[in-house]
Design an enzyme around this catalytic site. Structure first.
Site, short mmCIF file in Angstrom:
data_model
loop_
_atom_site.label_atom_id
_atom_site.label_comp_id
_atom_site.label_asym_id
_atom_site.label_seq_id
_atom_site.Cartn_x
_atom_site.Cartn_y
_atom_site.Cartn_z
N SER A 1 -9.82 9.45 -2.30
CA SER A 1 -10.15 8.18 -2.94
C SER A 1 -11.53 7.70 -2.56
CB SER A 1 -9.10 7.12 -2.58
OG SER A 1 -9.13 6.89 -1.19
N LYS B 1 -11.29 1.59 1.49
CA LYS B 1 -11.91 0.98 0.31
C LYS B 1 -13.35 0.63 0.66
CE LYS B 1 -8.04 0.64 -2.12
NZ LYS B 1 -7.86 1.32 -3.41
#
Lengths: 206, 206
Positions: free
Chosen positions: B128, B165
Site C-alpha cells: 500500500s 499512510k
DNA sequence: GGGGTTACCGTTCAGGTGAACGGTATGAAC
DNA sequence: GTTCATACCGTTCACCTGAACGGTAACCCC
C-alpha cells in the site's frame, strides 16, 4: 516491588555508561568511588537487589562481569560493522577498510545475512533506481564477489564511479539496466565490473 | 611485520568470542587455560605483541579490560535496540517491550535519529506504500508521540490493525492517504489513532 | 653462525577484587 | 509502634589478576 528506585536506576545507568564508553564493566570499588560510597557493602547490596529484579547479571567470583540485562535481550542478535565507502574506485574493496568514510552497524537478523569481509555499504545518489524503490540518500549494503541472480540490484563501475543497476539475464546473456525511464540503458554486463550485489538497504528520515 | 601470526589471530578471535558470548573479556589466566598454556608470560607476550600491532587495547592494571580494536572503530557509533512488534493493538506501545516479537539493532548514526523508549519497528505487509518506495517485507522504524510533518509516513490504527499512510495537510486539515492507486482513500486524521511517525527503514534481500 | 622474532615455561609479588561478617538510619506500610 | 525494605558504614579474608623477573627452543634472514 519490581520497580527500580532512583538510586538503583542511577547505578544501572552508570554501569551501562561504563560499558559504552570504556567497553568494560566497572568493579565494585569503582562504583563505590563514583557514588562516594565508603563501603563496599553498599554496592553489594545494590547489585544484589538489581540482580533480584532481573535487570543485572554477573558471574560470581569473577572480576568486572556486571552486565545490564535489557528486556529485548532474548531477541538481540549479533551486530555487524559494515564499512561505508564514499565511492569505490577501480581497486575494489580488496585493500579493505582503509578509505571507509563511515560505518553501518546492524544486527544480522534484521539484515537477514551474515556479512563477510567483502560486505560494504554505499550511499545512493540520484534516483536512477526508483523503479526498484531505492531513492536518493538511501544506504545500500552490498556483497562483493557474489553471483547475482536475475533481477538483483548490483553496483557497477561506470566512468570510474559506482552506479546501481538491475542485473538481468536475457536469453542467457547478462545485461544491466537502470531503473528509471529517463535512462533506458541496457548494457552487456561483460563490459563492466560488477562491484557488489545488493543484500540490504537502510533509509533514514529526510 | 604488521601481519598477525596464526597463534596471534587465534588469541584475538578467542577474546572476541568471549566478549560476544559472555559480554566480558577473558582474564590473562583464562586465555592461558583455554590454550593450555601453563605460563602467564606466554599470554603476556602475545598480548604485548597484539597491542603493538594496534589490534588490541587494554587499560593497564585493571582486570578484564582487553578490547579488540577494529579498523572501523573510529566510525562506530552507539547501537540502539528497537523492539519489533508483530502488530500493535489499541493499547499503543505504553506497556512496553512485553509482546515484542523481535529486535532491530542499528547504530544511531546510520539511523540519523536517537531512539527513545517510544521508538518501535513494524514489518510492512502488502504494497500500500509503494508510492513512498516502501515495499512488502520492509521493516519500518517509527516514533510514537511525534508530531508528523506534511508528507510524513505514519502508522495508523485501522480495523484494529496498524496500517501505513501518508500524512497530509490539506488547507490546514490533516488527512491520511494510502500511497497506492488501488486504494485512493483520504481519511480525516482525527478519526484515527496515529501510532507513530516513520523515522527509518530497513530492507533485506528477498 | 649470529641476530631477530615468535612461542613457550616457571615463579613471585603487590594490589585489585568479590564476598561476607555485623552494624546504623530513614521512611513507608500496617 | 512494630515491621520491612532501602540505603548506607567499616572491616576482614581469600583469591583473582596484572606485571615482572629470568630462562629455553624453534625458525627465518642475512
Amino acid at each position: 516491588m519490581n520497580e527500580l528506585t532512583k538510586r538503583q536506576r542511577q547505578i544501572l545507568v552508570y554501569i551501562q555508561e561504563c560499558q559504552r564508553t570504556s567497553g568494560v564493566a566497572p568493579s565494585m570499588r569503582e562504583i563505590a568511588e563514583h557514588f562516594g560510597f565508603s563501603s563496599m557493602t553498599t554496592v553489594m547490596d545494590h547489585v544484589r537487589l538489581l540482580r533480584q529484579k532481573g535487570v543485572l547479571e554477573n558471574q560470581p567470583g569473577r572480576a568486572r562481569t556486571l552486565r545490564v540485562v535489557s528486556p529485548l535481550e532474548k531477541f538481540r542478535s549479533k551486530v555487524a560493522d559494515i564499512p561505508l565507502y564514499g565511492a569505490i574506485p577501480a581497486g575494489l574493496p580488496e585493500d579493505q577498510q582503509q578509505e571507509a568514510k563511515g560505518c553501518v552497524s546492524i544486527d544480522i537478523e534484521t539484515l537477514g545475512f551474515k556479512p563477510t569481509a567483502r560486505t560494504f555499504a554505499l550511499e545512493v545518489r540520484g534516483d536512477s533506481m526508483i523503479g526498484k524503490f531505492i531513492v536518493n540518500g538511501d544506504v545500500v549494503i552490498l556483497e562483493h564477489g557474489m553471483t547475482p541472480r536475475n533481477g538483483d540490484v548490483v553496483a557497477a563501475l561506470i566512468d570510474n564511479e559506482s552506479t546501481l543497476k538491475t542485473f538481468l539475464l536475457n536469453r542467457g546473456k547478462p545485461f544491466l539496466r537502470a531503473e528509471n525511464p529517463r535512462y533506458p540503458d541496457l548494457i552487456p554486463a561483460q563490459e563492466l565490473v560488477i562491484q557488489g550485489v545488493m543484500v540490504g538497504l537502510v533509509r533514514k528520515r529526510k
